[in-house]
Design a protein around this motif. Structure first.
Motif, PDB file in Angstrom:
ATOM      1  N   VAL A 141       0.835  -1.201   0.000  1.00  0.00           N
ATOM      2  CA  VAL A 141       0.000   0.000   0.000  1.00  0.00           C
ATOM      3  C   VAL A 141       0.872   1.255   0.000  1.00  0.00           C
ATOM      4  O   VAL A 141       0.633   2.199  -0.777  1.00  0.00           O
ATOM      5  CB  VAL A 141      -0.954   0.006   1.209  1.00  0.00           C
ATOM      6  CG1 VAL A 141      -1.630   1.364   1.355  1.00  0.00           C
ATOM      7  CG2 VAL A 141      -2.007  -1.094   1.064  1.00  0.00           C
ATOM      8  N   GLU A 142       1.890   1.284   0.848  1.00  0.00           N
ATOM      9  CA  GLU A 142       2.751   2.465   0.919  1.00  0.00           C
ATOM     10  C   GLU A 142       3.473   2.707  -0.399  1.00  0.00           C
ATOM     11  O   GLU A 142       3.582   3.848  -0.875  1.00  0.00           O
ATOM     12  CB  GLU A 142       3.759   2.302   2.058  1.00  0.00           C
ATOM     13  CG  GLU A 142       3.120   2.349   3.446  1.00  0.00           C
ATOM     14  CD  GLU A 142       4.148   2.210   4.554  1.00  0.00           C
ATOM     15  OE1 GLU A 142       5.351   2.114   4.235  1.00  0.00           O
ATOM     16  OE2 GLU A 142       3.755   2.220   5.741  1.00  0.00           O
ATOM     17  N   GLU A 198       0.908   3.868  -3.072  1.00  0.00           N
ATOM     18  CA  GLU A 198       0.514   5.263  -2.868  1.00  0.00           C
ATOM     19  C   GLU A 198       1.625   6.215  -3.291  1.00  0.00           C
ATOM     20  O   GLU A 198       1.365   7.280  -3.863  1.00  0.00           O
ATOM     21  CB  GLU A 198       0.128   5.477  -1.409  1.00  0.00           C
ATOM     22  CG  GLU A 198      -1.196   4.798  -1.036  1.00  0.00           C
ATOM     23  CD  GLU A 198      -1.556   4.962   0.425  1.00  0.00           C
ATOM     24  OE1 GLU A 198      -0.661   5.387   1.212  1.00  0.00           O
ATOM     25  OE2 GLU A 198      -2.709   4.664   0.794  1.00  0.00           O
ATOM     26  N   GLY A 228       1.482   6.422  -6.973  1.00  0.00           N
ATOM     27  CA  GLY A 228       0.397   7.291  -7.396  1.00  0.00           C
ATOM     28  C   GLY A 228       0.754   8.757  -7.310  1.00  0.00           C
ATOM     29  O   GLY A 228       0.367   9.557  -8.173  1.00  0.00           O
ATOM     30  N   ARG A 229       1.513   9.116  -6.271  1.00  0.00           N
ATOM     31  CA  ARG A 229       1.933  10.523  -6.134  1.00  0.00           C
ATOM     32  C   ARG A 229       2.940  10.909  -7.213  1.00  0.00           C
ATOM     33  O   ARG A 229       2.956  12.055  -7.676  1.00  0.00           O
ATOM     34  CB  ARG A 229       2.536  10.751  -4.750  1.00  0.00           C
ATOM     35  CG  ARG A 229       1.518  10.675  -3.612  1.00  0.00           C
ATOM     36  CD  ARG A 229       2.122  11.183  -2.306  1.00  0.00           C
ATOM     37  NE  ARG A 229       3.215  10.339  -1.830  1.00  0.00           N
ATOM     38  CZ  ARG A 229       3.061   9.286  -1.038  1.00  0.00           C
ATOM     39  NH1 ARG A 229       1.841   8.928  -0.641  1.00  0.00           N
ATOM     40  NH2 ARG A 229       4.106   8.577  -0.627  1.00  0.00           N
ATOM     41  N   ALA A 257      -3.274   2.244  -8.051  1.00  0.00           N
ATOM     42  CA  ALA A 257      -4.461   2.086  -7.211  1.00  0.00           C
ATOM     43  C   ALA A 257      -4.876   0.626  -7.113  1.00  0.00           C
ATOM     44  O   ALA A 257      -5.306   0.159  -6.046  1.00  0.00           O
ATOM     45  CB  ALA A 257      -5.612   2.930  -7.764  1.00  0.00           C
ATOM     46  N   ALA A 303      -2.611  -0.989  -4.681  1.00  0.00           N
ATOM     47  CA  ALA A 303      -2.952  -0.532  -3.338  1.00  0.00           C
ATOM     48  C   ALA A 303      -4.177  -1.277  -2.819  1.00  0.00           C
ATOM     49  O   ALA A 303      -4.252  -1.644  -1.638  1.00  0.00           O
ATOM     50  CB  ALA A 303      -3.211   0.977  -3.339  1.00  0.00           C
ATOM     51  N   THR A 338     -10.970  -0.062   2.682  1.00  0.00           N
ATOM     52  CA  THR A 338      -9.901   0.625   1.947  1.00  0.00           C
ATOM     53  C   THR A 338      -9.625  -0.058   0.622  1.00  0.00           C
ATOM     54  O   THR A 338      -9.387   0.588  -0.405  1.00  0.00           O
ATOM     55  CB  THR A 338      -8.621   0.668   2.796  1.00  0.00           C
ATOM     56  OG1 THR A 338      -8.890   1.364   4.016  1.00  0.00           O
ATOM     57  CG2 THR A 338      -7.496   1.372   2.057  1.00  0.00           C
ATOM     58  N   ALA A 380      -9.982   1.586  -3.131  1.00  0.00           N
ATOM     59  CA  ALA A 380      -8.834   1.643  -4.037  1.00  0.00           C
ATOM     60  C   ALA A 380      -9.173   1.039  -5.402  1.00  0.00           C
ATOM     61  O   ALA A 380      -8.790   1.588  -6.450  1.00  0.00           O
ATOM     62  CB  ALA A 380      -7.643   0.915  -3.420  1.00  0.00           C
ATOM     63  N   ARG A 402     -11.260   3.397  -7.296  1.00  0.00           N
ATOM     64  CA  ARG A 402     -10.414   4.473  -7.817  1.00  0.00           C
ATOM     65  C   ARG A 402      -9.632   3.995  -9.043  1.00  0.00           C
ATOM     66  O   ARG A 402      -9.478   4.736 -10.019  1.00  0.00           O
ATOM     67  CB  ARG A 402      -9.456   4.958  -6.735  1.00  0.00           C
ATOM     68  CG  ARG A 402      -8.482   6.029  -7.206  1.00  0.00           C
ATOM     69  CD  ARG A 402      -7.714   6.643  -6.043  1.00  0.00           C
ATOM     70  NE  ARG A 402      -6.647   7.501  -6.487  1.00  0.00           N
ATOM     71  CZ  ARG A 402      -6.812   8.719  -6.995  1.00  0.00           C
ATOM     72  NH1 ARG A 402      -8.031   9.212  -7.122  1.00  0.00           N
ATOM     73  NH2 ARG A 402      -5.780   9.439  -7.370  1.00  0.00           N
TER      74      ARG A 402
END
Length: 450
Positions: free
Chosen positions: A274-275, A278, A281-282, A295, A298, A310, A314, A317
């Motif tokens: 997940v980290e 993410e 994604g950034r 996503a 994630a 969650t 995701a 998304r």
């Protein structure tokens, strides 16, 4: 016969550009521009946006300028554009695409929904043969690691090193898909070292060779991931991430972080996945499909961590981003409903929704394009586990045996790990016919303990 791209050369002159000045703008060698205009090769897709801008044409108009070569001409080679996963090649930066897995597989220019077999069907033997022939006719590669390679390489300015490694990588990707990672790993890692040697002696345009080295490193990580050799997979993603940062290339950074997230999911570390996803994604440039793939991973990671809400958000998304993303033949051509479904289904197994997961796997597999035999077998093995955990032994054993055949053929531990897990789920005392056939096959192929 080859057809010269006369209109391409005319357009360059109309813009007041020599071959040398255009090459400088594009950060390629002059001989590369000459080869494009001679119809020997075509621009790698990451160059095309800059080429269109330099010539003052749209992307479609540039395609028209490049399409003078008849499709049947045996000597015309469009530089189509792993996975690795990779990964046409990245139009804005580095060439990526995830082997429905992901690995950086390049898509054909102009057709983001191609079947890899359409552009190159080569066995592992053919890939090695290409390398052997290469070394025979191109002494620059054979001596790149020798005492004084620079002088020898300087004697062969007509050799486009990036194109050479690009073509070899396509063959290696197809060999991996057809025959598995084991035979492809040595030549892939050797190629990374060769590209590094070329860079150290100043051969080739530095940005292009660095991007190619990133491609090979990501692909090497994918190969080791398929073998579940986690330390080697981590090694190559770490190197690829370092090289991507050296380029300041957000596209490549995002793609490598996605690879790391995928590895973390395969390793069962949902929180880490997940980290990483993410972070990917950034880093992902807006409008690309990188965000949608991040996503999806994630969502899978959140499910592994036991966070149902969650995970669902995701995956929602991922679907929204995939629908809204620009067409991107360089990365994410594989990203469709089936791709998102298989990862959500795998997450649902972790959440205990076994029957729902089995149905979702089945729908996703039926929707996959042909030519991804190993990947289909990976998902079939996961579907078999879902069926077994739902108490449906017969379809589980049937699917498991089919997947096992592909796993044995390719040496894919992504498949065989699930096959062994399936074996552990079955009741040792069952006399069910399909289970017995599954076990007999596993013992015959030395997949399962006696």
């Amino acid at each position: 016969m080859q057809t010269r791209r006369t209109e391409l050369a005319v357009r360059r002159r109309v813009c007041g550009l020599s071959q040398e000045s255009l090459a400088a703008v594009l950060e390629v060698d002059r001989t590369t521009v000459a080869r494009w205009e001679a119809g020997i090769s075509a621009p790698l897709p990451w160059v095309r946006p800059k080429l269109a801008e330099a010539l003052g044409v749209t992307a479609d108009e540039l395609s028209d300028l490049l399409d003078e070569i008849p499709a049947s001409a045996p000597d015309s080679r469009t530089e189509v554009g792993t996975g690795m996963s990779g990964s046409g090649l990245i139009a804005t930066a580095a060439p990526w695409a995830l082997d429905r897995g992901p690995t950086l597989v390049e898509s054909t220019a102009g057709d983001p929904a191609f079947d890899r077999r359409d552009f190159l069907v080569l066995s592992a033997g053919t890939a090695v043969g290409i390398a052997h022939d290469w070394l025979a006719v191109d002494p620059t590669l054979a001596v790149a690691g020798g005492e004084a390679p620079a002088a020898v390489l300087a004697d062969a300015p007509q050799i486009d090193q990036v194109e050479h490694f690009h073509r070899l990588r396509l063959a290696l990707i197809e060999s991996d898909n057809l025959h598995g990672a084991r035979s492809v790993i040595p030549l892939t890692e050797q190629s990374i070292e060769r590209i590094g040697q070329l860079r150290r002696v100043g051969i080739g345009e530095p940005t292009a060779t660095q991007r190619m080295r990133i491609l090979y490193a990501e692909f090497a990580a994918w190969l080791h991931q398929d073998r579940r050799a986690w330390e080697r997979a981590q090694h190559w993603t770490d190197r690829a991430l370092t090289w991507s940062h050296q380029l300041g290339d957000d596209y490549s950074i995002a793609a490598i972080l996605i690879r790391k997230a995928h590895i973390a999911n395969d390793h069962g570390d949902g929180n880490e996945a997940v980290e990483l996803a993410e972070a990917a994604g950034r880093a992902a440039p807006p409008g690309t499909r990188l965000g949608a793939v991040a996503a999806a991973f994630a969502g899978h990671g959140a499910a592994l961590a036991g966070n149902r809400a969650t995970s669902e958000r995701a995956f929602d998304r991922a679907r929204d981003l995939a629908e809204d993303a620009d067409t991107d033949p360089s990365y994410g051509f594989f990203l469709d409903q089936s791709y998102i479904d298989v990862h959500q289904a795998h997450g649902r197994v972790a959440l205990g929704d076994h029957r729902v997961a089995a149905d979702q796997f089945g729908q996703a597999i039926s929707g996959m394009r042909s030519g991804f035999t190993r990947d289909q077998a990976v998902y079939a093995a996961r579907q078999a586990v879902a069926y077994a955990k739902a108490g449906e032994v017969e379809p589980a054993a049937q699917l498991g045996r089919t997947a096992m055949e592909v796993g044995v053929s390719t040496g894919s531990e992504r498949i065989l790990t699930h096959v062994r897990a399936l074996h552990g789920i079955f009741d040792p005392g069952t006399a069910q016919t399909e289970v017995a056939a599954f076990r007999d096959a596993g013992k015959r192929w030395a997949v399962l303990a006696s």
